[in-house]
Design a protein around this motif. Structure first.
Motif, PDB file in Angstrom:
ATOM      1  N   ARG A   1       1.843  35.015  29.111  1.00 46.81           N
ATOM      2  CA  ARG A   1       2.119  36.020  28.071  1.00 46.81           C
ATOM      3  C   ARG A   1       3.556  35.941  27.574  1.00 46.81           C
ATOM      4  O   ARG A   1       4.233  36.952  27.381  1.00 46.81           O
ATOM      5  N   LEU A   2       4.017  34.705  27.379  1.00 47.81           N
ATOM      6  CA  LEU A   2       5.349  34.468  26.853  1.00 47.81           C
ATOM      7  C   LEU A   2       5.263  34.055  25.393  1.00 47.81           C
ATOM      8  O   LEU A   2       4.288  33.430  24.974  1.00 47.81           O
ATOM      9  N   THR A   3       6.279  34.379  24.639  1.00 50.50           N
ATOM     10  CA  THR A   3       6.370  33.955  23.248  1.00 50.50           C
ATOM     11  C   THR A   3       7.182  32.661  23.186  1.00 50.50           C
ATOM     12  O   THR A   3       7.899  32.325  24.143  1.00 50.50           O
ATOM     13  N   PRO A   4       7.104  31.945  22.062  1.00 47.52           N
ATOM     14  CA  PRO A   4       7.979  30.779  21.917  1.00 47.52           C
ATOM     15  C   PRO A   4       9.462  31.160  22.078  1.00 47.52           C
ATOM     16  O   PRO A   4      10.241  30.397  22.634  1.00 47.52           O
ATOM     17  N   LYS A   5       9.806  32.355  21.630  1.00 51.89           N
ATOM     18  CA  LYS A   5      11.187  32.822  21.776  1.00 51.89           C
ATOM     19  C   LYS A   5      11.566  32.967  23.250  1.00 51.89           C
ATOM     20  O   LYS A   5      12.680  32.621  23.652  1.00 51.89           O
ATOM     21  N   ASP A   6      10.633  33.450  24.076  1.00 47.30           N
ATOM     22  CA  ASP A   6      10.882  33.579  25.515  1.00 47.30           C
ATOM     23  C   ASP A   6      11.156  32.216  26.152  1.00 47.30           C
ATOM     24  O   ASP A   6      12.084  32.064  26.942  1.00 47.30           O
ATOM     25  N   VAL A   7      10.322  31.247  25.807  1.00 48.06           N
ATOM     26  CA  VAL A   7      10.480  29.900  26.374  1.00 48.06           C
ATOM     27  C   VAL A   7      11.781  29.276  25.884  1.00 48.06           C
ATOM     28  O   VAL A   7      12.504  28.639  26.655  1.00 48.06           O
ATOM     29  N   ALA A   8      12.100  29.478  24.614  1.00 52.45           N
ATOM     30  CA  ALA A   8      13.348  28.944  24.063  1.00 52.45           C
ATOM     31  C   ALA A   8      14.548  29.505  24.817  1.00 52.45           C
ATOM     32  O   ALA A   8      15.477  28.764  25.169  1.00 52.45           O
ATOM     33  N   SER A   9      14.516  30.782  25.104  1.00 50.09           N
ATOM     34  CA  SER A   9      15.599  31.420  25.844  1.00 50.09           C
ATOM     35  C   SER A   9      15.690  30.857  27.264  1.00 50.09           C
ATOM     36  O   SER A   9      16.781  30.571  27.761  1.00 50.09           O
ATOM     37  N   LEU A  10      14.542  30.691  27.903  1.00 53.70           N
ATOM     38  CA  LEU A  10      14.491  30.146  29.259  1.00 53.70           C
ATOM     39  C   LEU A  10      15.032  28.717  29.302  1.00 53.70           C
ATOM     40  O   LEU A  10      15.753  28.336  30.227  1.00 53.70           O
ATOM     41  N   ALA A  11      14.703  27.931  28.265  1.00 57.90           N
ATOM     42  CA  ALA A  11      15.095  26.523  28.231  1.00 57.90           C
ATOM     43  C   ALA A  11      16.489  26.296  27.645  1.00 57.90           C
ATOM     44  O   ALA A  11      17.067  25.233  27.824  1.00 57.90           O
ATOM     45  N   GLY A  12      16.999  27.284  26.919  1.00 58.66           N
ATOM     46  CA  GLY A  12      18.289  27.105  26.265  1.00 58.66           C
ATOM     47  C   GLY A  12      18.201  26.237  25.017  1.00 58.66           C
ATOM     48  O   GLY A  12      19.119  25.478  24.710  1.00 58.66           O
ATOM     49  N   VAL A  13      17.079  26.365  24.302  1.00 59.02           N
ATOM     50  CA  VAL A  13      16.875  25.617  23.055  1.00 59.02           C
ATOM     51  C   VAL A  13      16.451  26.596  21.970  1.00 59.02           C
ATOM     52  O   VAL A  13      16.257  27.783  22.230  1.00 59.02           O
ATOM     53  N   GLY A  14      16.264  26.098  20.764  1.00 61.57           N
ATOM     54  CA  GLY A  14      15.818  26.945  19.665  1.00 61.57           C
ATOM     55  C   GLY A  14      14.317  27.171  19.683  1.00 61.57           C
ATOM     56  O   GLY A  14      13.562  26.342  20.218  1.00 61.57           O
ATOM     57  N   GLU A  15      13.900  28.283  19.097  1.00 62.28           N
ATOM     58  CA  GLU A  15      12.470  28.601  19.030  1.00 62.28           C
ATOM     59  C   GLU A  15      11.692  27.514  18.284  1.00 62.28           C
ATOM     60  O   GLU A  15      10.558  27.191  18.649  1.00 62.28           O
ATOM     61  N   GLU A  16      12.319  26.931  17.253  1.00 62.42           N
ATOM     62  CA  GLU A  16      11.648  25.864  16.497  1.00 62.42           C
ATOM     63  C   GLU A  16      11.422  24.627  17.368  1.00 62.42           C
ATOM     64  O   GLU A  16      10.443  23.902  17.183  1.00 62.42           O
ATOM     65  N   ASP A  17      12.300  24.412  18.360  1.00 62.12           N
ATOM     66  CA  ASP A  17      12.099  23.293  19.290  1.00 62.12           C
ATOM     67  C   ASP A  17      10.839  23.500  20.129  1.00 62.12           C
ATOM     68  O   ASP A  17      10.101  22.557  20.393  1.00 62.12           O
ATOM     69  N   VAL A  18      10.606  24.734  20.541  1.00 60.08           N
ATOM     70  CA  VAL A  18       9.405  25.056  21.312  1.00 60.08           C
ATOM     71  C   VAL A  18       8.169  24.771  20.468  1.00 60.08           C
ATOM     72  O   VAL A  18       7.207  24.142  20.929  1.00 60.08           O
ATOM     73  N   GLU A  19       8.197  25.223  19.226  1.00 58.56           N
ATOM     74  CA  GLU A  19       7.043  25.018  18.339  1.00 58.56           C
ATOM     75  C   GLU A  19       6.802  23.530  18.084  1.00 58.56           C
ATOM     76  O   GLU A  19       5.656  23.082  18.063  1.00 58.56           O
ATOM     77  N   LEU A  20       7.882  22.766  17.917  1.00 58.29           N
ATOM     78  CA  LEU A  20       7.729  21.317  17.724  1.00 58.29           C
ATOM     79  C   LEU A  20       7.175  20.654  18.985  1.00 58.29           C
ATOM     80  O   LEU A  20       6.294  19.802  18.908  1.00 58.29           O
ATOM     81  N   PHE A  21       7.685  21.058  20.131  1.00 58.54           N
ATOM     82  CA  PHE A  21       7.225  20.501  21.416  1.00 58.54           C
ATOM     83  C   PHE A  21       5.735  20.770  21.615  1.00 58.54           C
ATOM     84  O   PHE A  21       4.979  19.878  22.005  1.00 58.54           O
ATOM     85  N   GLU A  22       5.322  22.006  21.333  1.00 54.64           N
ATOM     86  CA  GLU A  22       3.914  22.376  21.540  1.00 54.64           C
ATOM     87  C   GLU A  22       2.981  21.707  20.541  1.00 54.64           C
ATOM     88  O   GLU A  22       1.778  21.636  20.771  1.00 54.64           O
ATOM     89  N   SER A  23       3.531  21.202  19.442  1.00 54.14           N
ATOM     90  CA  SER A  23       2.698  20.483  18.475  1.00 54.14           C
ATOM     91  C   SER A  23       2.920  18.967  18.571  1.00 54.14           C
ATOM     92  O   SER A  23       2.575  18.222  17.653  1.00 54.14           O
ATOM     93  N   ASN A  24       3.496  18.534  19.713  1.00 55.88           N
ATOM     94  CA  ASN A  24       3.669  17.108  20.031  1.00 55.88           C
ATOM     95  C   ASN A  24       4.549  16.355  19.039  1.00 55.88           C
ATOM     96  O   ASN A  24       4.345  15.162  18.809  1.00 55.88           O
ATOM     97  N   GLN A  25       5.528  17.034  18.477  1.00 53.09           N
ATOM     98  CA  GLN A  25       6.480  16.383  17.576  1.00 53.09           C
ATOM     99  C   GLN A  25       7.633  15.815  18.397  1.00 53.09           C
ATOM    100  O   GLN A  25       7.922  16.289  19.495  1.00 53.09           O
TER     101      GLN A  25
END
Length: 80
Positions: free
Chosen positions: A29-53
């Protein structure tokens, strides 16, 4: 066509790494913003990662580390 898709067996080998990451995020139940904060990256990086970019290697490593933490949390929760 839909009947054919419903009856088709899906193997974990058929699921992309990005989809696996997204499934783990959603299970926690995490948002891309939550993961971005945990990883220390931008939210757009999470979205790109999850779409295999493609992302720079340091960004990928940060995200892989964050998703590993999420997966470990799911394992602990499931075994409790």
């Amino acid at each position: 066509m839909i009947d054919m898709m419903v009856n088709e067996t899906i193997s974990f080998d058929d699921i992309s790494p990005g989809m696996t990451a997204k499934i783990q995020r959603v299970l926690q139940r995490l948002t891309p913003k939550d993961v971005a904060s945990l990883a220390g990256v931008g939210e757009e990086d999470v979205e790109l990662f999850e779409s295999n970019q493609l992302l720079p290697c340091p960004t990928q490593l940060k995200l892989l580390n964050a998703y590993n933490i999420i997966i470990e949390a799911n394992i602990v929760k499931a075994s409790s």
